[in-house]
Design a protein around this motif. Structure first.
Motif, PDB file in Angstrom:
ATOM      1  N   UNK A 159      -6.991   5.205   9.633  1.00  0.00           N
ATOM      2  CA  UNK A 159      -8.104   6.056  10.081  1.00  0.00           C
ATOM      3  C   UNK A 159      -9.381   5.235  10.192  1.00  0.00           C
ATOM      4  N   UNK A 160      -9.608   4.339   9.230  1.00  0.00           N
ATOM      5  CA  UNK A 160     -10.821   3.510   9.255  1.00  0.00           C
ATOM      6  C   UNK A 160     -10.787   2.538  10.441  1.00  0.00           C
ATOM      7  N   UNK A 161      -9.647   1.962  10.730  1.00  0.00           N
ATOM      8  CA  UNK A 161      -9.513   1.066  11.887  1.00  0.00           C
ATOM      9  C   UNK A 161      -9.826   1.820  13.172  1.00  0.00           C
ATOM     10  N   UNK A 162      -9.304   3.029  13.313  1.00  0.00           N
ATOM     11  CA  UNK A 162      -9.569   3.842  14.500  1.00  0.00           C
ATOM     12  C   UNK A 162     -11.067   4.132  14.638  1.00  0.00           C
ATOM     13  N   UNK A 163     -11.729   4.447  13.526  1.00  0.00           N
ATOM     14  CA  UNK A 163     -13.176   4.697  13.554  1.00  0.00           C
ATOM     15  C   UNK A 163     -13.942   3.461  14.018  1.00  0.00           C
ATOM     16  N   UNK A 164     -13.577   2.292  13.519  1.00  0.00           N
ATOM     17  CA  UNK A 164     -14.270   1.058  13.907  1.00  0.00           C
ATOM     18  C   UNK A 164     -14.045   0.722  15.381  1.00  0.00           C
ATOM     19  N   UNK A 165     -12.832   0.914  15.862  1.00  0.00           N
ATOM     20  CA  UNK A 165     -12.540   0.666  17.278  1.00  0.00           C
ATOM     21  C   UNK A 165     -13.369   1.603  18.152  1.00  0.00           C
ATOM     22  N   UNK A 166     -13.402   2.867  17.782  1.00  0.00           N
ATOM     23  CA  UNK A 166     -14.157   3.842  18.576  1.00  0.00           C
ATOM     24  C   UNK A 166     -15.652   3.544  18.558  1.00  0.00           C
ATOM     25  N   UNK A 167     -16.149   3.088  17.441  1.00  0.00           N
ATOM     26  CA  UNK A 167     -17.571   2.704  17.368  1.00  0.00           C
ATOM     27  C   UNK A 167     -17.842   1.554  18.339  1.00  0.00           C
ATOM     28  N   UNK A 168     -16.964   0.585  18.389  1.00  0.00           N
ATOM     29  CA  UNK A 168     -17.131  -0.551  19.305  1.00  0.00           C
ATOM     30  C   UNK A 168     -17.014  -0.106  20.765  1.00  0.00           C
ATOM     31  N   UNK A 209       0.831  -1.209   0.000  1.00  0.00           N
ATOM     32  CA  UNK A 209       0.000   0.000   0.000  1.00  0.00           C
ATOM     33  C   UNK A 209       0.864   1.257   0.000  1.00  0.00           C
ATOM     34  N   UNK A 210       0.328   2.291  -0.603  1.00  0.00           N
ATOM     35  CA  UNK A 210       1.006   3.585  -0.571  1.00  0.00           C
ATOM     36  C   UNK A 210       0.835   4.181   0.817  1.00  0.00           C
ATOM     37  N   UNK A 211       1.575   5.223   1.116  1.00  0.00           N
ATOM     38  CA  UNK A 211       1.427   5.875   2.417  1.00  0.00           C
ATOM     39  C   UNK A 211       0.007   6.407   2.586  1.00  0.00           C
ATOM     40  N   UNK A 212      -0.566   6.903   1.485  1.00  0.00           N
ATOM     41  CA  UNK A 212      -1.936   7.417   1.549  1.00  0.00           C
ATOM     42  C   UNK A 212      -2.930   6.295   1.857  1.00  0.00           C
ATOM     43  N   UNK A 213      -2.737   5.110   1.204  1.00  0.00           N
ATOM     44  CA  UNK A 213      -3.603   3.958   1.480  1.00  0.00           C
ATOM     45  C   UNK A 213      -3.489   3.531   2.940  1.00  0.00           C
ATOM     46  N   UNK A 214      -2.266   3.492   3.446  1.00  0.00           N
ATOM     47  CA  UNK A 214      -2.034   3.078   4.828  1.00  0.00           C
ATOM     48  C   UNK A 214      -2.690   4.061   5.801  1.00  0.00           C
TER      49      UNK A 214
END
Length: 182
Positions: free
Chosen positions: A145-154, A135-140
């Motif tokens: 960011x998406x992982x952080x959002x999912x963790x916070x939702x949980x 993955x590119x740095x932008x993809x990473x």
């Protein structure tokens, strides 16, 4: 043995440096099928490229390795790979017919980008693959960011894990120092 000639007292040995018989031709045959389409599948506008590492993987499969081991041991990092084995005494025309009739869905897979071939007698092994692209740095950053959002939702909801009960809790924040350490 190689032909030997004596010229002016020196022995000259003529070595063949031509590529393995039919390997390039077979890549061309597969690309021809891709450009025309087969069965009811439409043409694919991206030709496969020959890769030496996949030729090595095909050779390893011919000698008994499984696909995953063969690609790994040849140094090829694949996101997706598949192999084909064909036995025919009907030459390239027979090979093209078999590929179009029996392996059309593999040949026409748009995600496959590279190919390697190994031939021995009337048997041919092919490995078709999609290289793994890190993955590119932008993809990473987007994935992080998406992982952080999912963790916070949980974390916003109370839950159970086995017999233990967990209350809802606060959100986590991104920490550049922790990301760098990871």
């Amino acid at each position: 043995m190689y032909p030997k000639f004596i010229i002016g007292g020196a022995i000259v040995v003529i070595l063949s440096v031509a590529p393995a018989r039919g390997v390039a031709d077979l890549v061309d045959i597969v690309n021809s099928i891709r450009s025309q389409g087969c069965a009811e599948l439409p043409a694919v506008d991206q030709p496969l490229r020959a890769r030496a590492q996949l030729e090595e993987a095909a050779r390893r499969i011919a000698h008994g390795d499984g696909l995953e081991t063969a690609t790994s041991e040849s140094g090829y990092r694949a996101r997706k790979s598949t192999s084909i084995r064909i036995r025919t005494a009907n030459g390239d025309n027979g090979m093209a017919q078999i590929l179009a009739q029996r392996f059309c869905s593999i040949v026409m897979d748009k995600s496959l980008r590279e190919m390697g071939v190994f031939r021995r007698g009337d048997e041919t092994w092919m490995v078709l693959a999609t290289p793994l692209s890190p993955p590119t740095e932008e993809d990473a950053a987007t994935a992080g960011q998406r992982v952080l959002e999912l963790i916070n939702e949980a974390r916003l909801h109370a839950r159970r894990c086995g017999r233990k009960k967990f209350d809802a809790t606060t959100r986590l924040r991104h920490a550049a120092a922790l990301e760098h350490a990871a």
